[in-house]
Write a protein that holds these residues in place. Structure first.
Motif, PDB file in Angstrom:
ATOM      1  N   UNK A 173       5.612  -2.751   0.915  1.00 13.51           N
ATOM      2  CA  UNK A 173       7.166  -2.926   0.729  1.00 13.51           C
ATOM      3  C   UNK A 173       7.791  -1.766   0.958  1.00 13.51           C
ATOM      4  N   UNK A 174       7.384  -0.377   0.685  1.00 17.48           N
ATOM      5  CA  UNK A 174       8.145   0.693   0.905  1.00 17.48           C
ATOM      6  C   UNK A 174       8.077   1.100   2.350  1.00 17.48           C
ATOM      7  N   UNK A 175       6.939   0.897   3.189  1.00 18.10           N
ATOM      8  CA  UNK A 175       6.664   1.070   4.618  1.00 18.10           C
ATOM      9  C   UNK A 175       7.591   0.050   5.312  1.00 18.10           C
ATOM     10  N   UNK A 176       7.438  -1.278   4.935  1.00 17.57           N
ATOM     11  CA  UNK A 176       8.485  -2.218   5.485  1.00 17.57           C
ATOM     12  C   UNK A 176       9.805  -2.085   5.570  1.00 17.57           C
ATOM     13  N   UNK A 199      10.792  -6.941   0.147  1.00 14.08           N
ATOM     14  CA  UNK A 199      10.950  -5.504   0.038  1.00 14.08           C
ATOM     15  C   UNK A 199      11.492  -5.026  -1.550  1.00 14.08           C
ATOM     16  N   UNK A 200      11.772  -6.116  -2.156  1.00 12.38           N
ATOM     17  CA  UNK A 200      12.301  -5.906  -3.682  1.00 12.38           C
ATOM     18  C   UNK A 200      11.802  -4.960  -4.343  1.00 12.38           C
ATOM     19  N   UNK A 201      10.385  -4.937  -4.411  1.00  8.81           N
ATOM     20  CA  UNK A 201       9.926  -3.758  -5.202  1.00  8.81           C
ATOM     21  C   UNK A 201       9.991  -2.262  -4.671  1.00  8.81           C
TER      22      UNK A 201
ATOM     23  N   UNK B 191      -2.087 -11.625 -10.497  1.00  9.00           N
ATOM     24  CA  UNK B 191      -1.174 -11.024  -9.940  1.00  9.00           C
ATOM     25  C   UNK B 191      -0.002 -10.964 -10.853  1.00  9.00           C
ATOM     26  N   UNK B 192       1.060 -10.121 -10.059  1.00 11.89           N
ATOM     27  CA  UNK B 192       2.360 -10.050 -10.997  1.00 11.89           C
ATOM     28  C   UNK B 192       3.400 -10.689 -10.221  1.00 11.89           C
ATOM     29  N   UNK B 193       4.690 -10.525 -10.533  1.00 16.45           N
ATOM     30  CA  UNK B 193       6.035 -10.747  -9.706  1.00 16.45           C
ATOM     31  C   UNK B 193       5.787  -9.976  -8.473  1.00 16.45           C
ATOM     32  N   UNK B 194       5.342  -8.719  -8.373  1.00 13.94           N
ATOM     33  CA  UNK B 194       5.646  -7.978  -7.117  1.00 13.94           C
ATOM     34  C   UNK B 194       4.647  -8.739  -6.123  1.00 13.94           C
TER      35      UNK B 194
END
Lengths: 262, 262
Positions: A173-176, A199-201, B191-194
């Motif tokens: 998600x950070x890379x995206x 990308x939320x996280x 798994x989690x929300x992520x």
């Protein structure tokens, strides 16, 4: 907050290095009082819960010097190193057990506290050969009280599993987000729900995630490598214009996702 | 469904290659009647909206043979090729304008229809040099009627932008899900929300996404390459154990995300 709502704790004393944050927690009714330091927070405690970034947990337990008989539990996202080192700083390591609830959001601070956060979520508990059975039981009871499902797991297996289902998604998600930002300012405001969710996280706390990535470096590196292989396969199918292969791959992946969600 | 709720259309005729799906749409009150084929669906139509996978749009317009004066609009996720080819199959290409609402979910079928789907979302409208201004205006009015914000954009620029903010996230979500599935059955249910959020769009329709990836192959390939560079940088920081560099990178990315959301 969740333990209070469940009526399973008495007086709650909080301590945070950031005094203002601790005071806000008190104003919000999350803790009854704020201690001046970790040691006075833990004085006379029956339960000590350490909820700080993973690289700060061992030091926090060492400073707190919890009294004899006090259950010591942490909620860090990595476990193997923490369990080993916390056991080393405690005189009686048998009353410590590591924990990790599979719950959380990208938000931080006392304002983000949610008494329902743990409801129906898995809470890992990672006893070692040293942990007293009653301590494991007590930690599991706390998780049940807030609606979570405790699961016992070996600390090393926990870290491998988290590298796969949590740490890899965060790194991706950070890379995206970084790649899309690099595309240019045209994207601003023109994103859809797909961007928002994937990308939320990447809005998570940078210090917390710096520490998790570094603490679990080897399992995370293995999963990053595994991801690269799968990404390369999807990329090759697209670049080759292989319609049949691509449809088969996307269908398979969609089914796998359903299976993983259980 | 949204146009009906906004009271801006009269009788709605539907056609789908899958007769059962079309019938369900009628039962759900989304269309008034189901036509036997594309041509009879478009007979006497004032507005023709083509909502099929991107690789089927040109053929669908060709089969429909919309009557003179009928506004022709599509909602495909890619635009440059579609606009060029639809204009080529129409006798009077001036009454066609391409469209793409930035709205949707991973679900398909008439049961997933949501009259509020377009509210406050951007709806791209991609006129070409051939498009009549009144047609562009009419398409934009339709989008406004369902609560969307129409934005005019060149079809080629649209495709580049979508490769960045939508097609790349989908390719990444598919690859991520595939890598986690490859980790093994231990992950099932843990798994989690992520995980749920980052991989949600990997549950999208495989045929729709096969077509989007192939239709927009060159811009998508460019974004996949860009992603790889950013992923490699995050990976290198983790593997090198560069705490300071990693914190700086994660903080920068978190801020970029806020900026992109606008």
């Amino acid at each position: 907050l969740a333990l209070r709502a469940a009526n399973v704790v008495g007086r709650v004393t909080g301590f945070d290095r950031d005094r203002a944050r601790a005071e806000r927690a008190r104003e919000l009714g999350i803790v009854d009082e704020v201690a001046a330091d970790a040691k006075s927070a833990a004085e006379n405690a029956e339960i000590l819960i350490v909820a700080v970034p993973v690289r700060a947990i061992v030091q926090a337990v060492a400073e707190a010097q919890p009294p004899a008989g006090c259950l010591v539990h942490d909620v860090g996202s990595t476990k193997a190193r923490i369990v080993r080192e916390v056991e080393a700083v405690l005189e009686d390591p048998c009353r410590f057990v590591g924990g990790h609830p599979l719950a959380g959001t990208e938000n931080t601070g006392p304002e983000s506290a949610d008494r329902h956060l743990f409801r129906d979520r898995v809470a890992f508990v990672t006893p070692s050969a040293k942990t007293r059975p009653e301590i494991v039981q007590a930690a599991e009871d706390l998780w049940r009280a807030v609606g979570a499902r405790p699961e016992r797991i070996d600390a090393v297996r926990h870290d491998d599993l988290m590298a796969a289902v949590s740490h890899l998604p965060h790194a991706v998600a950070y890379s995206l987000t970084s790649a899309i930002a690099d595309f240019g300012p045209e994207a601003v405001g023109l994103t859809s729900g797909g961007f928002r969710d994937t990308t939320r996280i990447a809005s998570s706390d940078p210090i917390m995630w710096r520490d998790i990535f570094l603490d679990n470096r080897a399992p995370v590196a293995a999963m990053l490598e595994r991801f690269e292989k799968h990404f390369a396969r999807v990329r090759a199918l697209i670049e080759a214009g292989d319609a049949q292969g691509l449809e088969r791959e996307l269908s398979r992946i969609r089914d796998e996702r359903r299976r993983i969600l259980g």
